[in-house]
Design an enzyme around this catalytic site. Structure first.
Site, mmCIF file in Angstrom:
data_model
loop_
_atom_site.group_PDB
_atom_site.id
_atom_site.type_symbol
_atom_site.label_atom_id
_atom_site.label_comp_id
_atom_site.label_asym_id
_atom_site.label_seq_id
_atom_site.Cartn_x
_atom_site.Cartn_y
_atom_site.Cartn_z
ATOM 1 N N CYS A 1 -80.337 -61.760 10.860
ATOM 2 C CA CYS A 1 -81.338 -60.749 11.202
ATOM 3 C C CYS A 1 -82.586 -61.449 11.724
ATOM 4 O O CYS A 1 -82.904 -62.572 11.317
ATOM 5 C CB CYS A 1 -81.683 -59.900 9.975
ATOM 6 N N CYS B 1 -87.031 -58.850 5.570
ATOM 7 C CA CYS B 1 -87.532 -57.817 4.657
ATOM 8 C C CYS B 1 -87.355 -58.305 3.223
ATOM 9 O O CYS B 1 -86.269 -58.756 2.839
ATOM 10 C CB CYS B 1 -86.782 -56.509 4.877
ATOM 11 N N TYR C 1 -86.924 -56.969 0.431
ATOM 12 C CA TYR C 1 -85.963 -56.334 -0.471
ATOM 13 C C TYR C 1 -84.521 -56.389 0.025
ATOM 14 O O TYR C 1 -83.637 -55.791 -0.588
ATOM 15 C CB TYR C 1 -86.354 -54.877 -0.717
ATOM 16 N N ARG D 1 -91.466 -55.082 5.170
ATOM 17 C CA ARG D 1 -90.652 -55.296 6.371
ATOM 18 C C ARG D 1 -91.419 -56.156 7.373
ATOM 19 O O ARG D 1 -92.198 -55.638 8.192
ATOM 20 C CB ARG D 1 -90.247 -53.958 6.986
ATOM 21 N N CYS E 1 -64.515 -44.220 -4.639
ATOM 22 C CA CYS E 1 -65.183 -45.079 -3.653
ATOM 23 C C CYS E 1 -64.204 -45.618 -2.616
ATOM 24 O O CYS E 1 -64.038 -46.834 -2.478
ATOM 25 C CB CYS E 1 -65.879 -46.238 -4.365
ATOM 26 N N CYS F 1 -66.665 -52.227 0.427
ATOM 27 C CA CYS F 1 -68.025 -51.662 0.445
ATOM 28 C C CYS F 1 -68.991 -52.777 0.802
ATOM 29 O O CYS F 1 -68.803 -53.935 0.384
ATOM 30 C CB CYS F 1 -68.355 -51.087 -0.932
ATOM 31 N N ASP F 2 -70.046 -52.454 1.562
ATOM 32 C CA ASP F 2 -70.978 -53.518 1.947
ATOM 33 C C ASP F 2 -71.864 -53.959 0.797
ATOM 34 O O ASP F 2 -72.508 -55.008 0.869
ATOM 35 C CB ASP F 2 -71.809 -53.127 3.174
ATOM 36 N N CYS G 1 -72.177 -39.176 -19.524
ATOM 37 C CA CYS G 1 -72.045 -38.649 -18.169
ATOM 38 C C CYS G 1 -71.062 -37.472 -18.141
ATOM 39 O O CYS G 1 -71.296 -36.481 -17.444
ATOM 40 C CB CYS G 1 -71.573 -39.741 -17.213
ATOM 41 N N CYS H 1 -73.839 -44.239 -7.206
ATOM 42 C CA CYS H 1 -73.268 -45.419 -6.552
ATOM 43 C C CYS H 1 -72.974 -46.510 -7.583
ATOM 44 O O CYS H 1 -73.774 -46.757 -8.501
ATOM 45 C CB CYS H 1 -74.246 -45.937 -5.508
#
Length: 370
Positions: free
Chosen positions: A15, A19, A21, A133, A257, A272-273, A313, A326
């Site tokens: 990138c 950023c 975070y 950012r 998922c 999943c990323d 839950c 998630c």
């Protein structure tokens, strides 16, 4: 074969920004700092996906890192291959998630021609956006993002705004919403920043459950009071879609998922990323098939882990909507059932907003009836 989409990382974690975070930048290789997807990998993944017998619709989401680093010629190759391998009647959808700073007039004009949908990361007005950012050398990026958005608008590219809600912006929901509205950003998505350190503790950039709930309630009240008919907020749209049709069109609200596959720059495939890990690698597009990835015991186990939540839950009245949230937000996942760190916030939001969302859904259903 069930419908599934691809989330593709053609430049991996590379990138042009840094950023504070970002969860993905830590995966950048020191030995290969600027990875790029080869033509061979690109052709193989497009060919195998579009000849997989999936359905009539094929969805490609180009993300990163920053996919804009690939340049215009790469996306020309993407379109060329999609045309070459499309079966009669196929529908191809392309989305590109970007920080917006590398958008040129040439790129915008080309991707507009082929109906790419852009998601542009923007956290709010400059003093909020620029806090986390920044460029690699610590410079602000807000002005560059707005220039990129102006180029998209000039060429008629459809886009939405993705705001990562962090420990700073979570305290300013009304300012952020008002800023987006005044700028004419009619399609908005708010994503909570939840990052952990090695000990499993929330990093300073993260939001707490209480903060997240209060933020959503403030956004909801402003939207409901003034903008319900002309501003689209993805979370609210997803809840309304479920209330009206029973369809779950977002990951976090799904019971399992297994909605998409991640393809890294070298062709490696993951579920999943948020979980690009060696133990979850499903194979490679260069040697495996998408049917094989989808039927993998590893993929199945990952998908079913979504429902690994505890008795608290199961007894919750909001479980049908959040489905445990998630997996990334549940730090005990894989060892013992655990609640999302945002649980209290979701409870606050659903208790506050669902009665009015149900009323909106009832009105939609009544208008649809003959």
């Amino acid at each position: 074969m069930n419908d599934f989409s691809l989330l593709i990382k053609p430049a991996a974690a590379d990138c042009n920004l840094r950023c504070a975070y970002c969860f993905y930048v830590g995966r950048q290789s020191l030995t290969e700092p600027h990875p790029r997807m080869s033509d061979a990998v690109l052709e193989r993944l497009i060919a195998r996906y579009m000849r997989s017998g999936q359905a009539e619709s094929y969805t490609f989401s180009w993300q990163g890192g920053e996919p804009g680093l690939m340049g215009l010629d790469f996306f020309k190759k993407v379109v060329e291959l999609q045309v070459r391998y499309a079966l009669p009647g196929s529908v191809v959808c392309n989305g590109l998630q970007t920080n917006g700073t590398l958008i040129t007039d040439e790129l915008a004009a080309f991707l507009a021609q082929y109906k790419f949908l852009f998601g542009v990361s923007l956290d709010g007005p400059a003093h909020l956006h620029d806090f986390y950012r920044k460029t690699r050398d610590g410079m602000p990026t807000h002005a560059s993002v707005l220039q990129g958005i102006e180029r998209l608008e000039r060429h008629g590219v459809e886009y939405n705004i993705l705001a990562l809600v962090n420990s700073r912006t979570v305290k300013q929901p009304r300012e952020i919403y008002g800023y987006f509205k005044n700028r004419g950003f009619w399609h908005q998505q708010y994503v909570p920043c939840v990052e952990f350190d090695a000990a499993g503790q929330l990093l300073p950039c993260s939001v707490t459950g209480c903060e997240w709930g209060n933020f959503l309630c403030e956004i909801f009240d402003r939207w409901l009071g003034e903008d319900v008919h002309h501003i689209s907020i993805r979370l609210f749209d997803s809840i309304l879609e479920y209330l009206v049709s029973g369809k779950r069109n977002s990951c976090a609200m799904s019971v399992d998922c297994r909605q998409y596959l991640v393809v890294e720059y070298d062709g490696s495939v993951y579920p999943c990323d948020f979980f690009v890990r060696d133990d979850l690698r499903l194979g490679s597009v260069m040697s495996g098939t998408f049917r094989g990835f989808l039927e993998s015991p590893v993929y199945r186990g990952f998908g079913l882990e979504k429902a690994n939540y505890g008795d608290e839950c199961r007894a919750c009245p909001w479980l049908t909507y959040c489905q445990g949230d998630c997996q990334k937000f549940r730090p005990g996942i894989g060892s013992k059932p655990s609640r999302s760190v945002l649980c209290e916030g979701w409870k606050t939001f659903y208790a506050h907003a669902l009665p009015r969302l149900r009323a909106i859904a009832d009105g939609i259903q009544q208008r649809r009836e003959p």
